[in-house]
Design a protein around this motif. Sequence first.
Motif, PDB file in Angstrom:
ATOM      1  N   ALA A 171       0.834  -0.682   0.283  1.00  0.00           N
ATOM      2  CA  ALA A 171      -0.164  -0.002   0.064  1.00  0.00           C
ATOM      3  C   ALA A 171       0.647   1.305  -0.291  1.00  0.00           C
ATOM      4  O   ALA A 171       0.326   2.217  -0.418  1.00  0.00           O
ATOM      5  N   ASP A 172       2.588   1.173   1.117  1.00  0.00           N
ATOM      6  CA  ASP A 172       2.846   2.225   0.866  1.00  0.00           C
ATOM      7  C   ASP A 172       3.603   2.382  -0.823  1.00  0.00           C
ATOM      8  O   ASP A 172       4.338   3.751  -1.269  1.00  0.00           O
ATOM      9  N   ALA A 173       3.508   0.781  -2.067  1.00  0.00           N
ATOM     10  CA  ALA A 173       5.271   1.265  -2.418  1.00  0.00           C
ATOM     11  C   ALA A 173       4.540   3.031  -3.522  1.00  0.00           C
ATOM     12  O   ALA A 173       3.224   3.439  -4.086  1.00  0.00           O
ATOM     13  N   GLY A 174       5.698   3.546  -4.188  1.00  0.00           N
ATOM     14  CA  GLY A 174       5.772   4.933  -4.829  1.00  0.00           C
ATOM     15  C   GLY A 174       4.711   5.700  -3.680  1.00  0.00           C
ATOM     16  O   GLY A 174       4.823   6.880  -4.496  1.00  0.00           O
ATOM     17  N   ARG A 175       4.477   5.683  -2.674  1.00  0.00           N
ATOM     18  CA  ARG A 175       3.573   7.265  -1.906  1.00  0.00           C
ATOM     19  C   ARG A 175       5.487   7.459  -1.364  1.00  0.00           C
ATOM     20  O   ARG A 175       5.920   6.640  -0.461  1.00  0.00           O
ATOM     21  N   ILE A 176       5.074   9.326  -0.668  1.00  0.00           N
ATOM     22  CA  ILE A 176       6.152   9.485   0.175  1.00  0.00           C
ATOM     23  C   ILE A 176       5.929   9.352   1.860  1.00  0.00           C
ATOM     24  O   ILE A 176       4.498   9.347   1.809  1.00  0.00           O
ATOM     25  N   GLN A 177       6.249   8.857   2.529  1.00  0.00           N
ATOM     26  CA  GLN A 177       6.632   8.931   4.114  1.00  0.00           C
ATOM     27  C   GLN A 177       7.054   9.666   4.115  1.00  0.00           C
ATOM     28  O   GLN A 177       7.749  10.611   4.650  1.00  0.00           O
ATOM     29  N   LEU A 178       5.459  10.577   5.204  1.00  0.00           N
ATOM     30  CA  LEU A 178       5.679  11.987   6.179  1.00  0.00           C
ATOM     31  C   LEU A 178       5.325  11.410   7.440  1.00  0.00           C
ATOM     32  O   LEU A 178       4.393  10.851   7.199  1.00  0.00           O
ATOM     33  N   CYS A 187       9.043  27.042   8.018  1.00  0.00           N
ATOM     34  CA  CYS A 187       7.715  27.284   7.491  1.00  0.00           C
ATOM     35  C   CYS A 187       6.636  28.047   9.177  1.00  0.00           C
ATOM     36  O   CYS A 187       6.203  27.663  10.664  1.00  0.00           O
ATOM     37  N   GLU A 188       6.327  29.126   8.725  1.00  0.00           N
ATOM     38  CA  GLU A 188       5.691  30.103   9.628  1.00  0.00           C
ATOM     39  C   GLU A 188       4.069  30.592   9.282  1.00  0.00           C
ATOM     40  O   GLU A 188       3.540  31.439   9.973  1.00  0.00           O
ATOM     41  N   SER A 189       3.499  29.650   8.165  1.00  0.00           N
ATOM     42  CA  SER A 189       2.302  30.606   7.416  1.00  0.00           C
ATOM     43  C   SER A 189       2.047  28.973   7.007  1.00  0.00           C
ATOM     44  O   SER A 189       2.774  27.857   6.068  1.00  0.00           O
ATOM     45  N   ARG A 190       0.415  29.125   6.578  1.00  0.00           N
ATOM     46  CA  ARG A 190       0.563  28.392   6.182  1.00  0.00           C
ATOM     47  C   ARG A 190       0.769  28.216   4.526  1.00  0.00           C
ATOM     48  O   ARG A 190       1.619  26.899   3.533  1.00  0.00           O
ATOM     49  N   PRO A 191       1.046  29.152   3.765  1.00  0.00           N
ATOM     50  CA  PRO A 191       1.910  28.781   1.866  1.00  0.00           C
ATOM     51  C   PRO A 191       3.105  28.433   2.315  1.00  0.00           C
ATOM     52  O   PRO A 191       3.260  27.373   1.472  1.00  0.00           O
ATOM     53  N   ALA A 192       3.573  28.570   3.451  1.00  0.00           N
ATOM     54  CA  ALA A 192       5.236  28.269   3.349  1.00  0.00           C
ATOM     55  C   ALA A 192       5.229  26.808   3.349  1.00  0.00           C
ATOM     56  O   ALA A 192       6.504  25.950   3.537  1.00  0.00           O
ATOM     57  N   LEU A 193       3.789  26.198   4.266  1.00  0.00           N
ATOM     58  CA  LEU A 193       3.732  25.031   5.068  1.00  0.00           C
ATOM     59  C   LEU A 193       3.521  24.233   3.818  1.00  0.00           C
ATOM     60  O   LEU A 193       3.899  23.205   3.667  1.00  0.00           O
ATOM     61  N   HIS A 194       2.533  24.627   2.725  1.00  0.00           N
ATOM     62  CA  HIS A 194       2.278  23.916   1.414  1.00  0.00           C
ATOM     63  C   HIS A 194       2.856  23.630   1.324  1.00  0.00           C
ATOM     64  O   HIS A 194       3.105  23.085   0.012  1.00  0.00           O
ATOM     65  N   ASP A 195       4.108  24.704   0.662  1.00  0.00           N
ATOM     66  CA  ASP A 195       5.309  24.927  -0.550  1.00  0.00           C
ATOM     67  C   ASP A 195       6.135  23.824   0.011  1.00  0.00           C
ATOM     68  O   ASP A 195       6.740  22.975  -1.006  1.00  0.00           O
ATOM     69  N   ALA A 196       6.361  23.789   0.869  1.00  0.00           N
ATOM     70  CA  ALA A 196       7.663  23.137   1.031  1.00  0.00           C
ATOM     71  C   ALA A 196       7.427  21.968   1.678  1.00  0.00           C
ATOM     72  O   ALA A 196       7.993  20.959   0.602  1.00  0.00           O
ATOM     73  N   LEU A 197       6.294  21.312   1.529  1.00  0.00           N
ATOM     74  CA  LEU A 197       5.380  19.585   1.469  1.00  0.00           C
ATOM     75  C   LEU A 197       5.522  19.286  -0.026  1.00  0.00           C
ATOM     76  O   LEU A 197       5.897  18.627  -0.604  1.00  0.00           O
ATOM     77  N   ALA A 198       5.061  20.619  -0.212  1.00  0.00           N
ATOM     78  CA  ALA A 198       5.111  19.901  -2.287  1.00  0.00           C
ATOM     79  C   ALA A 198       6.823  19.769  -2.599  1.00  0.00           C
ATOM     80  O   ALA A 198       6.168  18.746  -4.007  1.00  0.00           O
ATOM     81  N   GLY A 225       8.855  18.831  -0.931  1.00  0.00           N
ATOM     82  CA  GLY A 225       9.715  17.911  -0.958  1.00  0.00           C
ATOM     83  C   GLY A 225       8.898  16.290  -1.333  1.00  0.00           C
ATOM     84  O   GLY A 225       9.347  15.864  -1.911  1.00  0.00           O
ATOM     85  N   VAL A 226       7.575  16.340  -1.374  1.00  0.00           N
ATOM     86  CA  VAL A 226       7.055  14.870  -2.421  1.00  0.00           C
ATOM     87  C   VAL A 226       7.061  15.113  -3.413  1.00  0.00           C
ATOM     88  O   VAL A 226       7.822  14.067  -3.748  1.00  0.00           O
ATOM     89  N   ALA A 227       8.019  16.411  -4.283  1.00  0.00           N
ATOM     90  CA  ALA A 227       8.457  16.022  -5.808  1.00  0.00           C
ATOM     91  C   ALA A 227      10.020  16.159  -5.621  1.00  0.00           C
ATOM     92  O   ALA A 227      10.041  15.144  -6.587  1.00  0.00           O
ATOM     93  N   ASP A 228      10.221  16.456  -4.673  1.00  0.00           N
ATOM     94  CA  ASP A 228      12.586  15.809  -4.731  1.00  0.00           C
ATOM     95  C   ASP A 228      12.149  15.906  -2.800  1.00  0.00           C
ATOM     96  O   ASP A 228      12.827  16.730  -2.371  1.00  0.00           O
TER      97      ASP A 228
END
Length: 203
Positions: free
Chosen positions: A8-15, A132-143, A145-148
């Motif tokens: 079930a985890d195959a191909g998924r980024i683990q956070l 990350c001290e704001s919602r956009p900063a966190l969402h950008d960092a997570l995106a 991280g998932v990409a690379d």
Amino acid sequence: MPRQRDRADAGRIQLLVAVGTDKHPFGRLLAWLEEWHVEAADRVGLTVQHGHSPAPAVPGAVPFLAHDALQTAMSGADLVLCHGGPATILEARRHGHLPIVVPRDPQRGEHVDDHQQLFARRLGAAGMVALCESRPALHDALAAGVADPARFAVVADPRTRDAQRAAVARVGRIVDGLIAEAARRAPRWRVWGRAARNGRRAR
């Protein structure tokens, strides 16, 4: 050793998300995570240690992880998102992660003082965490991280222990500086407190 992933985890980024054991809730971070996860659910596997905060509406949420379980989760994670606790940050780096850090804010009732903010900002300026001290900063960092995920990795090779020791020593100096700064401020509060009590008695 990193854990073996099931099918079930195959191909998924683990956070791994860890908010620590502080008694104050940290619902802000978990709400930001929930919002982001709606769009990323098919690409991300989660382990979320939510502490004294209400459980977020995401899979993999548990209140607390024993020390060994936390080490296993960090070892098997591709990305680590955490609060600004020094111990959690150091553990993440020891496992080869550049942690994505959202510090607790005392003005929101998330901690007793601002030491997490001061600490995380100093580490962020030094490139030792992704602050990350704001919602956009966190969402950008997570995106990102998932990409690379490699963008949020640091060397965790036993052959480079000198570099790791240097990083730990650097964090230790920052913590010592914050403690010393707090100690310098404390006497003024204690003196003020005694003066106020004496003033009330005089009345």
